[in-house]
Design an enzyme around this catalytic site. Structure first.
Site, mmCIF file in Angstrom:
data_model
loop_
_atom_site.group_PDB
_atom_site.id
_atom_site.type_symbol
_atom_site.label_atom_id
_atom_site.label_comp_id
_atom_site.label_asym_id
_atom_site.label_seq_id
_atom_site.Cartn_x
_atom_site.Cartn_y
_atom_site.Cartn_z
ATOM 1 N N SER A 65 74.315 -16.711 65.523
ATOM 2 C CA SER A 65 75.562 -16.391 66.338
ATOM 3 C C SER A 65 75.273 -15.142 67.798
ATOM 4 O O SER A 65 73.856 -15.582 68.021
ATOM 5 C CB SER A 65 76.646 -15.445 65.468
ATOM 6 O OG SER A 65 77.501 -15.582 66.153
ATOM 7 N N GLU A 89 74.427 -25.246 67.276
ATOM 8 C CA GLU A 89 75.564 -25.263 67.128
ATOM 9 C C GLU A 89 76.234 -23.977 67.418
ATOM 10 O O GLU A 89 76.674 -23.879 68.142
ATOM 11 C CB GLU A 89 75.114 -24.269 65.342
ATOM 12 C CG GLU A 89 74.744 -23.401 65.547
ATOM 13 C CD GLU A 89 75.597 -21.522 65.478
ATOM 14 O OE1 GLU A 89 77.626 -22.036 65.081
ATOM 15 O OE2 GLU A 89 75.267 -20.728 65.416
ATOM 16 N N HIS A 136 77.980 -21.502 61.431
ATOM 17 C CA HIS A 136 78.509 -20.806 60.962
ATOM 18 C C HIS A 136 79.256 -21.777 59.124
ATOM 19 O O HIS A 136 80.612 -21.751 59.324
ATOM 20 C CB HIS A 136 80.228 -20.797 61.708
ATOM 21 C CG HIS A 136 79.453 -19.768 63.424
ATOM 22 N ND1 HIS A 136 78.456 -19.841 63.569
ATOM 23 C CD2 HIS A 136 79.253 -18.650 63.350
ATOM 24 C CE1 HIS A 136 77.795 -19.327 64.771
ATOM 25 N NE2 HIS A 136 79.114 -17.748 64.456
#
Length: 304
Positions: free
Chosen positions: A104, A204, A274
């Site tokens: 992230s 992602e 995630h």
């Protein structure tokens, strides 16, 4: 193999302290020695402490001598720290054997380390959202982390959608880089965006509508970086909602558009993002991408 693990918070404040404590307990139950950074639960506005506090946490992680330095959570905050990080200290820590692990917002740190030092870090779990879940942590995530910890991991494999099956085996080798699309896009035009040519980029994201994903991919496309890659591998894009105005515009629309803009193959389905099931990936290491039929593999092993 039991390892020393240092847990720190370089981004958003930890709101779910119980999850992090559960994660630490589970890592200890696996036999690891775990040290929690003294400012892991510090809060300053939305951050895990002010900038100086979080920079100090990164410094302590680099000096810890731990085998693994892993984040509590992602969120936001690392991009504002990039000019002040002591990359030489981070590089020395990596050379001594410390593996920096996260995802992230940690994408900013990982790609800045690659851009400034050429060293590899690891895209992988966070302590809170992965090891600290209520119930049991994902088996694949935990197995991949244990392979990362003991150094036995040699690659990751997954099955492509039927429509992406290749008629002839496809192979490519290059530096693996990328991570969270929004964070990576925010690095465009900065000294902390890796200038990787002939690499394999993985992407992602979460909470990003397909049109926003396309807009970010467009920016990366216009930098010229995507055209220089040997392959683009898409992980999981999750937790967004279609709206009536889409009129059929969806994530697959974006994937098809991207394929029309680059010569490199674009593959989907990488188990990373995630989501509970995630592999561990060496950001900045040379990997071999092999695709046969629907079977795709990213292999590193002794290639690092």
């Amino acid at each position: 193999m039991n390892q020393r693990i240092y847990v720190f918070s370089p981004s958003s404040a930890v709101r779910d302290k119980a999850a992090v404590r559960r994660g630490v307990a589970r890592l200890k139950a696996l036999g690891h020695e775990v040290e929690l950074d003294p400012d892991a639960f510090t809060t300053h506005m939305r951050f895990a402490g002010d900038d100086a506090t979080r920079l100090a946490a990164i410094s302590r992680a680099a000096k810890s001598g731990a085998a693994i330095a892993i984040i509590t959570r992602g969120g936001y905050g690392l991009t504002r720290l990039l000019p002040a990080i002591d990359y030489k200290a981070v590089a020395k820590a990596i050379d001594r054997g410390t593996k920096f692990v996260g995802l992230s917002d940690f994408t900013a740190f990982q790609n800045a380390v690659l851009a400034t030092t050429g060293r590899a870090t690891w895209a992988g779990p966070a302590v809170g959202e992965d090891f600290g879940v209520e119930g049991e942590p994902d088996d694949i995530m935990q197995a991949c982390f244990e392979e990362l910890a003991d150094g036995t991991g040699e690659g990751a494999g997954w099955q492509l959608p039927k429509a992406e099956a290749v008629a002839k085996p496809m192979h490519a080798e290059g530096i693996l880089w990328g991570g969270n699309l929004a964070v990576l896009t925010a690095l465009a035009g900065t000294p902390w965006m890796p200038r990787v040519a002939g690499g394999i980029v993985f992407l992602e994201d979460v909470h990003e509508h397909p049109y926003r994903i396309e807009r970010m991919l467009t920016q990366l496309l216009y930098t010229g970086l995507l055209a220089k890659q040997k392959a683009i591998v898409l992980g999981r894009f999750t937790n967004y909602k279609a709206v009536p105005n889409d009129k059929g515009f969806k994530l697959q629309t974006v994937v098809d558009w991207l394929r029309s803009k680059v010569k490199a193959p674009v593959f989907t389905g990488l188990p990373f993002g995630h989501v509970p099931t995630k592999v561990a990936l060496p950001v900045g290491a040379k990997v071999h991408l092999s695709v046969e039929g629907r079977d795709a593999f990213l292999i590193w092993g002794n290639r690092r």
